[in-house]
Write a protein that holds these residues in place. Sequence first.
Motif, PDB file in Angstrom:
ATOM      1  N   GLU A 101      22.605  -0.849  -1.054  1.00 29.62           N
ATOM      2  CA  GLU A 101      23.571  -0.998   0.131  1.00 29.62           C
ATOM      3  C   GLU A 101      23.317  -2.040   1.004  1.00 29.62           C
ATOM      4  N   PRO A 152      22.875  -6.255   0.043  1.00 29.43           N
ATOM      5  CA  PRO A 152      24.180  -7.208  -0.156  1.00 29.43           C
ATOM      6  C   PRO A 152      25.175  -7.074   1.155  1.00 29.43           C
ATOM      7  N   VAL A 153      25.182  -5.936   1.817  1.00 25.71           N
ATOM      8  CA  VAL A 153      26.140  -6.007   3.028  1.00 25.71           C
ATOM      9  C   VAL A 153      25.409  -6.814   3.987  1.00 25.71           C
ATOM     10  N   LYS A 192      27.449  -6.934  -6.510  1.00 26.86           N
ATOM     11  CA  LYS A 192      28.146  -6.845  -5.141  1.00 26.86           C
ATOM     12  C   LYS A 192      27.839  -8.248  -4.438  1.00 26.86           C
ATOM     13  N   PHE A 236      30.861 -10.476  -3.226  1.00 26.78           N
ATOM     14  CA  PHE A 236      31.072 -10.585  -1.932  1.00 26.78           C
ATOM     15  C   PHE A 236      31.127 -12.177  -1.439  1.00 26.78           C
ATOM     16  N   VAL A 284      34.747  -7.602   3.077  1.00 26.20           N
ATOM     17  CA  VAL A 284      33.640  -7.153   2.313  1.00 26.20           C
ATOM     18  C   VAL A 284      33.315  -5.853   2.446  1.00 26.20           C
ATOM     19  N   ILE A 285      33.432  -5.413   3.476  1.00 22.76           N
ATOM     20  CA  ILE A 285      33.033  -3.641   3.665  1.00 22.76           C
ATOM     21  C   ILE A 285      34.201  -3.005   3.001  1.00 22.76           C
ATOM     22  N   ASP A 326      33.171  -3.211  -0.460  1.00 25.37           N
ATOM     23  CA  ASP A 326      31.859  -2.342  -0.834  1.00 25.37           C
ATOM     24  C   ASP A 326      32.137  -0.824  -0.858  1.00 25.37           C
ATOM     25  N   PHE A 373      33.329  -0.305  -4.326  1.00 21.09           N
ATOM     26  CA  PHE A 373      32.091  -0.206  -5.002  1.00 21.09           C
ATOM     27  C   PHE A 373      31.535   1.267  -4.985  1.00 21.09           C
TER      28      PHE A 373
END
Lengths: 368, 251
Positions: free
Chosen positions: A202, A205-206, A308, A312, A349-350, A353, A356
Motif C-alpha cells: 500500500e 506505491p501511494v 499499482k 499510477f 491515484v487514490i 488505489d 485495487f
Amino acid sequence: MSDIPRLRVESGTVVLSGPWTLAEMLPMLDLLRSGLEAVPASVRHWDLSAVSRLDSAAAVLLWRSWQGAWPASLAIGPLHRQVIARVAELPQEMPPPPVAFVHLPEFLGRQVLKALANLRGLITLFGQLLLDCAYLARYPGQIPWREFSANVYKAGALALPVTALVGFLIGVTISYLSALQLKTFGADVFIVNILGISIIRELGPVLVAVLVAGRSGSAMTAQIGVMRVTEEIDALSTMGISRSIRVVLPKIFGLTVAMPLLVLWTSSVALLGGMLAALLQLDLSLVYFLENLPRAVPVANLLIGLGKGVVFGFVIAVVACHFGLHVRPNTESLSANTTSAVVTAITTVILVDAVFAIFTRHVGVPQL
Amino acid sequence: MNQVPVIELQGICTSFRGFAVHQDLSLQVHAGQIVGLLGGSGSGKTTLLREILGLHRPDAGLVRLFGVDLNDPDVELQRQLRRRLGMLFQHGALFSALSVFDNIAFPLRELHCLDEDWIRRLVHLKLAMVGLGNGHGKLMPAELSGGMVKRVALARALALEPELLLLDEPTAGLDPDRSQNFVELIGDLQRELGLTVVMVTHDLNTLAGLASHVAVLADHRILAFGTRDEIMTVDHPFVTGFFGADRRKLL
C-alpha cells in the motif's frame, strides 16, 4: 522642479499655477482636492494661464470639480485647453464595468460541465495514444526512443534521492509507532508482517505516486503548457512531426516504465528504515527480519505493488499531459492547469488505489 | 528645463562573460529630444536601454536620470524616478492575466491615491489616445493582434504621463502602413505631452519619421550623436553602410 502646483482664490477668480501633473500633485493630492472642493460654486472664473504643465490626470480632476461643464470664463493656453477638451469629449457618466454575479446552480453546472469536458479530453487522449501505438507498430523506425529514455531518466533516475529519503523516514516512523503498540502485547515479531504488508502493498506505491505527481506531473504540465504558449507545439506540427508521438507518448510510457521501478526502490528503502528502527526499538535482528519477510508477505503483494506502480504512473502522466495540452496562452491558465493536473492526478491515484483494494482483497493475505 | 539632462551616461562599461559590449560610453539626452539609437545587431542597444531603466547594472560608470543617480540607495526616490519614465517593450510585455483595461489601469491603481472613476476616465483617455475604442478594454492580451498589443503597451507606458519614454523596436513586426500610423501616433503624443523619447530601431522609416537626434552605437561606444542631418555626414563604415542607398530618402 522646485515649483509645486498651487491654487488660490482671489476676487472671484480661481488662479492655478505651477506644474499640474500627476507626479507633482501626488505628494499634496488631498490638499489640492479639498482646495478645489472648497471653491464656492458662485466663482465661475478660472485663470490657468500660469500653469506650466497640465496632464490629463489633472485635467480629469479639474473637469470633475467643474461638474462636467466649462466655466463661464477660462484663461488658459491653447495647448492646455486641448488637454481639457479631450477630457470633455469623454462621456459624462463612466459606469463601472458590470460585475458578474455567480449563482450557485450556474456555478455547480459549470463545474460539472468542466469535469465532463476534462473526462472527454482524457478519453480522447487515450484514444489518440492507442492510434499512435498502432501507427508505431506499423512503422517501428519512428518510435521516439531518445525522448523515451530521457523521460525515464528525468522522472525516474533523478527522483531516486527524494523518494529514498521520504521512504526511509516513513519506514522508520511506522516501525517505531507499531513497535510501541506491539510491545505492550508482547507480539514483537509481528512487526515483520505489519511493515511488509503495509509498505510493499500500500504505502510504497501511494507514497511514490504522490511524490511523482508533485514532481514529474507538474513538470510535464508546465513544459507542455509553455510549449503551447510559445507555439513550439505548432512549430512541431508544421514540420510534420506528430505532437502526440514526439511529446505526449514518450512522457506517458516513460513514467509508466519508471514508476514500478521507483516503487520497488522506495519500498526497499522504507523496509530498510523499518528494519533499522525495529533493531533499535525491539532488538529484532536484521537477519531474522529478512528470513521471515517472505513467509509473512506472500510474493503476490509485491506484484500488486508493482502493478499499482504501472497504473499510477500511466494515470499521472495522462492527466498531466491532458492539462498541459489545454493551457491557454496566459500565465493564469498555466498556473491553474498545473494545479489541476497535480490535484486531479493525486485524487485519481487514490481512487484507483481504492478500486485495487476492493478487487484484490482475497489476494496475497497470509493465512495464519 | 534646460539645465539638467534627462539622461546622462558617463563612462559606461559592460561586458558579458569577458566579451566587452560597452567601453567608456557616454551620452547626454536633453528634454524634448527624440533620440534614435542605431547600431548593428549585437552592438548592445537593448542592453543600453536596460541600463537606462536600471534593469541591468553596468560594470562601471554612472547612469543619471533627471540628475538622480540610479545607484542611489533611497528607495522612495527610486520609486518616484520610475514613475517619471515609461517603457515600451519590444513584445509588449502586457500582463497576460489582466484585461486591456486592467493592464492600463495597473500603474494608476498602484499609486493608491486615485479613485475608480478617475482611473476609468484616464484609461479611456489613454485608449482613445492610441486609437483604440472603449470595447477593446475588455479583451485579454492573448486576443489582440500584434499591432494592437503595441498600442496597448504604449497606452500602459503612457498611463502615468511620463516625461521620458523608452521604446524598444516600436515598429518591428508591423506592416509598413501600421508602422507609419504608429510613428505618427508617437510623434503626435510627443508634441502634445512634451516627452523626451529614446528609441532603439532598425527601421529607417521610423527613424526618418520620428527622430530629431540620432545616436550611433558602434565600436563599443557612442560613435556619433547629433541631429539627423549631422549624422548623415559622418564618415564611418557603419554609418555609410547603414544609410547606404537610403540616404536620399531620409533627407
